[in-house]
Design a protein around this motif. Structure first.
Motif, short mmCIF file in Angstrom:
data_model
loop_
_atom_site.label_atom_id
_atom_site.label_comp_id
_atom_site.label_asym_id
_atom_site.label_seq_id
_atom_site.Cartn_x
_atom_site.Cartn_y
_atom_site.Cartn_z
N ARG A 48 -15.19 27.07 22.53
CA ARG A 48 -13.89 27.59 22.99
C ARG A 48 -13.66 27.21 24.44
O ARG A 48 -12.56 26.77 24.82
CB ARG A 48 -13.84 29.11 22.82
CG ARG A 48 -12.56 29.73 23.38
CD ARG A 48 -12.50 31.23 23.14
NE ARG A 48 -13.63 31.93 23.70
CZ ARG A 48 -13.73 32.26 24.99
NH1 ARG A 48 -12.78 31.92 25.86
NH2 ARG A 48 -14.77 32.93 25.43
N SER B 231 -12.88 23.48 24.70
CA SER B 231 -11.53 23.13 24.25
C SER B 231 -10.47 23.51 25.28
O SER B 231 -9.39 22.93 25.30
CB SER B 231 -11.24 23.79 22.91
OG SER B 231 -11.18 25.20 23.04
N GLU B 232 -10.79 24.48 26.15
CA GLU B 232 -9.83 24.94 27.16
C GLU B 232 -9.88 24.14 28.45
O GLU B 232 -9.05 24.34 29.34
CB GLU B 232 -10.08 26.42 27.46
CG GLU B 232 -9.78 27.34 26.28
CD GLU B 232 -10.20 28.78 26.54
OE1 GLU B 232 -10.85 29.04 27.59
OE2 GLU B 232 -9.90 29.64 25.69
N THR C 105 -9.13 21.60 31.20
CA THR C 105 -7.87 20.90 31.46
C THR C 105 -8.06 19.43 31.81
O THR C 105 -7.10 18.66 31.79
CB THR C 105 -7.10 21.59 32.59
OG1 THR C 105 -7.92 21.63 33.77
CG2 THR C 105 -6.71 23.01 32.20
N HIS D 248 -9.23 15.27 27.87
CA HIS D 248 -10.30 15.19 26.89
C HIS D 248 -10.58 13.76 26.43
O HIS D 248 -11.72 13.44 26.06
CB HIS D 248 -9.98 16.07 25.68
CG HIS D 248 -9.97 17.53 26.00
ND1 HIS D 248 -9.84 18.51 25.04
CD2 HIS D 248 -10.08 18.20 27.19
CE1 HIS D 248 -9.87 19.70 25.60
NE2 HIS D 248 -10.00 19.53 26.90
N LEU E 211 -13.80 20.60 16.05
CA LEU E 211 -13.23 20.15 17.32
C LEU E 211 -12.60 18.78 17.21
O LEU E 211 -11.54 18.51 17.78
CB LEU E 211 -14.32 20.14 18.39
CG LEU E 211 -13.90 19.82 19.83
CD1 LEU E 211 -13.12 20.98 20.43
CD2 LEU E 211 -15.13 19.51 20.67
N LEU F 107 -5.77 19.01 18.44
CA LEU F 107 -5.06 18.70 19.68
C LEU F 107 -5.99 18.61 20.87
O LEU F 107 -5.55 18.26 21.97
CB LEU F 107 -3.98 19.77 19.94
CG LEU F 107 -2.91 19.92 18.87
CD1 LEU F 107 -1.96 21.06 19.24
CD2 LEU F 107 -2.13 18.62 18.70
N VAL F 108 -7.26 18.93 20.68
CA VAL F 108 -8.19 18.98 21.82
C VAL F 108 -9.35 18.00 21.62
O VAL F 108 -10.43 18.19 22.16
CB VAL F 108 -8.73 20.41 22.04
CG1 VAL F 108 -7.62 21.33 22.46
CG2 VAL F 108 -9.44 20.93 20.80
N ARG F 109 -9.17 16.96 20.84
CA ARG F 109 -10.24 16.03 20.55
C ARG F 109 -10.75 15.34 21.82
O ARG F 109 -9.98 15.03 22.73
CB ARG F 109 -9.77 14.97 19.55
CG ARG F 109 -9.41 15.52 18.19
CD ARG F 109 -9.00 14.41 17.26
NE ARG F 109 -10.13 13.53 16.96
CZ ARG F 109 -10.01 12.37 16.32
NH1 ARG F 109 -8.81 11.94 15.94
NH2 ARG F 109 -11.08 11.63 16.07
N THR G 44 -10.73 26.94 33.87
CA THR G 44 -10.49 25.81 32.97
C THR G 44 -10.43 24.49 33.74
O THR G 44 -10.61 23.42 33.15
CB THR G 44 -9.17 26.01 32.20
OG1 THR G 44 -8.10 26.15 33.13
CG2 THR G 44 -9.25 27.25 31.32
#
Length: 282
Positions: free
Chosen positions: A11, A14-15, A17, A20, A47, A53-55, A121
């Motif tokens: 988590r 994925s957060e 900023t 990625h 993931l 959206l966070v690959r 983040t």
């Protein structure tokens, strides 16, 4: 054994900023007795799902058992007797991961513990903008304790090391080794002493912990790694800092920039009963 921490770990990942698509993730699983590998594979699959959206740019999972018996209970794991073997083993694992995962195009290497609870983040960008060879935030535990391994050397510490055998690994936070080193945590802002007023104030360090470390990749390429032996009576991350400084690289910490770590239930060792900052290094 990290299965219990992976949901929160991913988590937090994925957060982040920082873009990625510019991050390659690498994990080492070794000498595990729980289902860390299975949980890790499931989290990575989720993931990196095509619809996600966070690959990240890539994810590598490395399996390597070192034969190290690190499955003690909390008291055994943090006993002075266990420190030399434990820290050499962790250093060996870090180096295996480093040299397996580092790619020619990498400019930075960001090390993070699996059991981090909370951090900004923007942590990667925040550390990068200092443009230091090696930099760490202030690692604190949710129960109020903190990482003893980020410190400035003291004259007592230097004197102690001069009296130790070359193969002895010095562990911070134990009454048997009264170094009186200045902890990074003691340098945080204090209203009475007016210290370190700003979030991004820097201080030079001689030892660092492994909660969060940002390293210029060329430092590692130059051969600066995590000693799995006694280097200036330190090993793992503290030995890494000592090796880097010997080679002329800068090592810094941010006393007011906090990354929160799960409570290790670690005993306070030689700091028990003392006020933070009461005894300062020289």
């Amino acid at each position: 054994d990290a299965a219990a921490y992976l949901d929160r770990y991913f988590r937090l990942l994925s957060e982040l900023t920082y873009m990625h698509q510019f991050i390659d993730l690498a994990f080492l699983v070794g000498d595990s007795q729980d289902d860390t590998l299975k949980v890790l594979q499931d989290e990575v699959q989720r993931l990196q799902a095509p619809s996600g959206l966070v690959r990240f740019h890539s994810v590598t999972i490395i399996q390597k058992d070192f034969g190290d018996d690190l499955h003690q209970n909390v008291e055994e794991r943090h006993s002075l007797k266990a420190q030399g073997t434990r820290r050499k083993g962790i250093g060996r694992a870090r180096n295996y991961l480093l040299y397996t995962a580092l790619k020619p195009e990498h400019r930075w290497v960001y090390w993070r513990d699996v059991d981090i609870v909370e951090h900004p983040t923007t942590v990667i960008e925040d550390l990068m903008k200092h443009n230091r060879d090696i930099i760490v935030p202030n690692g604190k535990e949710i129960e109020g304790r903190y990482d003893y391994n980020s410190w400035q050397e003291s004259w007592r510490g230097r004197r102690l090391r001069s009296r130790l055998g070359k193969d002895t690994i010095l562990a911070e936070g134990y009454k048997e080794y009264r170094t009186h080193r200045s902890s990074l945590n003691w340098m945080a802002y204090d209203n009475k002493k007016k210290r370190a007023k700003h979030l991004h104030d820097e201080v030079p360090l001689d030892g660092i912990g492994g909660v969060n470390i940002l390293v210029k990749a060329d430092v590692h390429r130059a051969g600066i790694n995590f000693p799995c032996y006694a280097f200036e009576n330190q090993a793992d991350t503290e030995g890494f800092a000592a090796m880097a400084k010997r080679a002329g690289y800068g090592v810094y910490g941010l006393p007011n920039y906090v990354v929160w770590h799960v409570d290790t239930q670690e005993k306070e060792g030689n700091l028990k009963g003392k006020k933070e900052g009461k005894e300062k290094g020289g």
